[in-house]
Design a protein around this motif. Sequence first.
Motif, short mmCIF file in Angstrom:
data_model
loop_
_atom_site.label_atom_id
_atom_site.label_comp_id
_atom_site.label_asym_id
_atom_site.label_seq_id
_atom_site.Cartn_x
_atom_site.Cartn_y
_atom_site.Cartn_z
N TYR A 1 -73.13 26.37 63.96
CA TYR A 1 -72.63 27.36 64.91
C TYR A 1 -71.25 26.99 65.47
N PHE A 2 -71.09 25.77 65.96
CA PHE A 2 -69.81 25.41 66.56
C PHE A 2 -68.65 25.55 65.58
N ALA B 1 -76.68 23.78 65.60
CA ALA B 1 -75.56 24.16 66.45
C ALA B 1 -74.35 23.28 66.18
N TRP C 1 -73.04 22.01 74.34
CA TRP C 1 -71.79 22.76 74.56
C TRP C 1 -70.88 22.02 75.53
N ALA D 1 -73.58 30.83 72.30
CA ALA D 1 -74.09 29.66 71.59
C ALA D 1 -75.58 29.45 71.84
#
Length: 442
Positions: free
Chosen positions: A151-152, A147, A68, A119
């Motif tokens: 996800y992002f 991710a 992240w 996240a």
Amino acid sequence: MPEGILTLAAAAPKIDTGNTAFMLLSAALVLLMTPGLAFFYGGMVRVKSVLNMLMMSFISIAIITILWTLYGFSIAFDTGNGFLGGFDWVGMRHIGLTEPFATYNIPIYAFAVFQLMFAIITPALISGALADRVKIVAWSVYIALWATLVYFPVAHWVWEPTTGWLFKYGVIDFAGGTAVHINAGAAALGAILVIRKRVGFKKDPFRPHNLPLVMLGAGLLWFGWFGFNAGSWLGADGVSAVAFTNTQVATAAAMLGWLIYERIKHGAFTTLGAASGAVAGLVAITPACGSVSPLGAIAVGVIAGVLCAAAVGLKYKFNFDDSLDVVGVHLVGGIVGSLLIGLFATGGVGQTAKGLFYGGGLDQLGKQFVGVGAVLGYSLVVSAILAFLIDKTIGFTVDEDVEVAGIDQAEHAETAYDFTGAGGGLSGGTLNSATATKKVDA
């Protein structure tokens, strides 16, 4: 700087210290949910795999935090285009200490750390479907890739207020019905369709080894979820208070709905059912808590509790090994909560859109179907491909004999409970229970 996020200094909203404090507190509450999830899942597995289950959640905290910071926040919330954010915030660069996020009155840093906690927990949710059989290295690689590729980008679609295509289309997801729960549930389904089933699936009972731990985990999830939902308004006011209220109401209603279904179907009110029903309610109200009234929240909770309780048995009917019912609770609960917005949205809480039962027609329901279908389809396909590639290269699961012997010892060189140690009892652990009782009474 990304267009649409920053305004001229003279026109920029002043940072509200109260809202900023509220957001930082909400972020801490959401972080607590991941250890809560670890306990919730950890109590449901067998003794020999509880540490592996806990570790799958805790490693998510470490890996996703770094990703992240490096690029995830930028991909998710820099303006970019409709499908992917830009790269101006890579490494958390170019962000001022008092720089507000969009037109909100909280610093970008406060928003970034709040969204970081979302996240983190989203890939951790997937882990429950893969319990008892996954290598920790393979899991780590999987969630890092998932991710990045799933996800992002999906978070950008749903929540980026300037360019995210689902946000602009009008899909309502207050706190993560699509981006978190449908996303994780579809990923779980994609992965378990690819990797092998547990040894003894549909033959052995796989009973929870520690139901008090399950209840503790559910309680921590319930507590942290107030930050998850109320905090998603990005400020402390009447709307966040309604979201908080709806979270409590729907969770209670879902627990009752699950228990009633369970009593009718199986003849008992179980503690596992109470904990699972509460989580089902939390999942379902997540997208809807800023759109429905408390009465609507009761309906959302009851419907989700009953449907999720019924859905957990689908794995036996369709022969997919969802170890801890991630599909039945998170995928089904996320779908239910997201679609019910199209029926119960009042237009008078945090959203102006109205559902069918409040005179809004079918327009919002149609938009919710688009959001559900887009996230479900994308996550399912990409997650299955990632799981397949990892399984065929480094291997996603341990050998069957390792699973039978105990994955904790093989993967972590530890066991959750030491039954052979002397302990630190009344006399170095040497007294038997009868003698100990006498000494205590004395």
